[in-house]
Design an enzyme around this catalytic site. Structure first.
Site, mmCIF file in Angstrom:
data_model
loop_
_atom_site.group_PDB
_atom_site.id
_atom_site.type_symbol
_atom_site.label_atom_id
_atom_site.label_comp_id
_atom_site.label_asym_id
_atom_site.label_seq_id
_atom_site.Cartn_x
_atom_site.Cartn_y
_atom_site.Cartn_z
ATOM 1 N N MET A 1 29.742 40.373 35.237
ATOM 2 C CA MET A 1 28.327 40.064 35.380
ATOM 3 C C MET A 1 27.759 39.581 34.050
ATOM 4 O O MET A 1 28.045 40.159 32.999
ATOM 5 C CB MET A 1 27.574 41.290 35.896
ATOM 6 C CG MET A 1 27.942 41.658 37.331
ATOM 7 S SD MET A 1 27.189 43.206 37.883
ATOM 8 C CE MET A 1 25.472 42.716 37.985
ATOM 9 N N CYS B 1 33.680 47.059 40.988
ATOM 10 C CA CYS B 1 32.783 47.247 39.844
ATOM 11 C C CYS B 1 32.376 48.719 39.718
ATOM 12 O O CYS B 1 31.858 49.308 40.675
ATOM 13 C CB CYS B 1 31.538 46.372 40.001
ATOM 14 S SG CYS B 1 30.365 46.548 38.636
ATOM 15 N N LYS C 1 38.028 42.145 46.377
ATOM 16 C CA LYS C 1 38.524 42.551 45.063
ATOM 17 C C LYS C 1 38.251 44.044 44.902
ATOM 18 O O LYS C 1 37.133 44.501 45.137
ATOM 19 C CB LYS C 1 37.824 41.766 43.959
ATOM 20 C CG LYS C 1 38.349 42.064 42.564
ATOM 21 C CD LYS C 1 37.647 41.203 41.510
ATOM 22 C CE LYS C 1 38.292 41.400 40.144
ATOM 23 N NZ LYS C 1 38.130 42.768 39.628
ATOM 24 N N GLY D 1 44.045 43.524 32.567
ATOM 25 C CA GLY D 1 44.748 43.581 31.291
ATOM 26 C C GLY D 1 45.762 42.491 31.045
ATOM 27 O O GLY D 1 46.582 42.607 30.132
#
Length: 320
Positions: free
Chosen positions: A2, A83, A122, A196
Site C-alpha cells: 500500500m 495483509c 493472495k 523474501g
C-alpha cells in the site's frame, strides 16, 4: 505494498519489463464504492497487463468492485488475504480472513459471478492460531471449490497479535517447502510463490516447484532487477538499454502528472531505487529528496538528479 505500487511506480516498472504482470496497491472495497472511484482505479494503458488488488470481505461489495475492475480495463482482479495491518484487520480485510475460509470462498464465488476476469487470491501460509498444514489445506480447498484457480502464497504466517506489519515481513520464518507441497498436492491449481525473493537464481529455483514467482519489495527498492525479466523468463529482448533511458522514457508521463496538479514529490519517491548500487546513486536520491518537495518543483529536478549519475558508455549489466 500500500502506497508503494502506485501508478507512478508501475509506469516505471513497465519501461523495464513489458511482460511482467503488475499489481496495484491494495484498494479496499469501501474506498472504491464510497470514495473517488475514478481516482482509485486510474491507470495508464501502458501499464498492462495489470491486476487490481482488492481488500474486502462483503460478497456483494467484492462482486461490485470486481465488475468495476473489468469496466476499467484491468486484466485480473485479486483478493488480498495476506495483509497483516491492524488498519485492515478491524474491518475484516486481509490476513485475518484466513480464519474464515468459508467467508473468503463466498466472496470469491461472488466475484467470479460478477466478472469474466480471472479472480485470484493472495494469502499467507497461515495466521497465529491457524498455522498448521491442515489449516492451510482447508483454506485452499474451500476457496478453490468456490472457483479460484490461482493462489499467490506468501510463504510466512502472519502473526496478527504482537507483531507489526514490518515485523511480519521479517520475523516469521519462510517456509518455501510448504508452497512446493501445495503445488504437489493440488497440481490442477496455479500456485505462485512470494516472500523474501531477491534474485533471478532464487526465481529459477522456485520455478522448479511452482507455477510463478511474485516479487514485492525487492522489485520496488531495486526496480532495475525487472529489466532482465523479459529476457530471462519470457525469451524476449530487453525493452530498455540503461537506467538513464528508462528514466527518460518516464519523463513525459511525469510532466503529464505535473500538468494535472500532482506534486513532484508524490511521483519522485517511486524513482529513488532506480540507481540502486550505482556510482552517483546516492547523490541522485539526495538531490531529489532535497528539492522535489519545494514549491514549483518540476521536471528539471529529475533531469538534474539524473545528471549526477555517470551514464555508462557500453551495455548495462543486468543482475542475475
Amino acid at each position: 505494498m500500500m502506497d508503494w505500487t502506485t501508478s507512478h511506480y508501475r509506469y516505471l516498472a513497465r519501461q523495464l519489463s513489458r511482460h511482467t504482470l503488475l499489481y496495484t496497491e491494495m484498494v479496499t472495497t469501501g474506498a472504491l464504492i464510497h470514495g473517488d472511484t475514478a481516482r482509485f482505479l486510474r491507470h495508464d494503458p501502458t501499464e498492462y497487463p495489470l491486476a487490481l488488488q482488492l481488500g474486502g470481505s462483503n460478497p456483494q461489495e467484492l462482486a461490485h468492485c470486481a465488475n468495476l475492475a473489468e469496466q476499467y480495463g484491468f486484466d485480473e482482479v485479486n483478493l488480498n488475504v495476506g495483509c497483516p495491518s491492524d488498519r485492515v484487520q478491524n474491518n475484516m480485510i486481509g490476513a485475518c480472513l484466513m480464519a474464515h475460509p468459508d467467508k473468503v470462498a463466498e466472496g470469491v464465488q461472488a466475484m467470479i459471478a460478477a466478472t469474466s476476469l480471472p479472480v485470484t487470491v493472495k494469502h499467507r501460509i497461515g495466521i497465529d492460531g491457524r498455522e498448521s498444514w491442515d489449516d492451510l489445506c482447508e483454506f485452499i480447498e474451500k476457496v478453490s471449490e468456490a472457483g479460484c484457480r490461482t493462489f499467490i502464497v506468501h510463504a510466512r504466517i502472519a502473526v496478527l497479535e504482537g507483531l507489526s506489519p514490518k515485523e511480519n515481513r521479517d520475523i516469521p520464518p519462510l517456509k518455501y517447502d510448504w508452497v512446493y507441497r501445495l503445488k504437489a498436492r493440488y497440481p490442477h491449481l496455479e500456485i505462485i510463490i512470494n516472500g523474501g525473493i531477491k534474485t533471478f537464481a532464487e526465481c529459477r529455483e522456485h520455478l522448479e516447484h511452482t507455477d510463478g514467482v511474485m516479487l514485492g519489495r525487492e522489485a520496488y527498492h531495486n526496480p532495475w532487477l525487472l529489466a532482465g525479466v523479459d529476457t530471462e523468463f519470457f525469451g524476449r529482448p530487453m525493452p530498455i538499454s540503461s537506467r538513464h533511458d528508462a528514466l527518460r522514457a518516464v519523463l513525459p508521463f511525469i510532466q503529464s502528472e505535473l500538468d494535472r496538479g500532482v506534486y513532484l514529490s508524490h511521483i519522485s519517491r517511486h524513482l529513488m531505487g532506480l540507481f540502486h548500487g550505482q556510482p552517483g546513486g546516492r547523490q541522485f536520491r539526495r538531490y531529489i529528496s532535497e528539492n522535489a518537495h519545494k514549491p514549483g518543483s518540476g521536471i528539471e529536478v529529475i533531469e538534474q538528479a539524473m545528471a549526477k549519475v555517470p551514464e555508462p558508455a557500453g551495455a548495462t549489466i543486468v543482475p542475475a
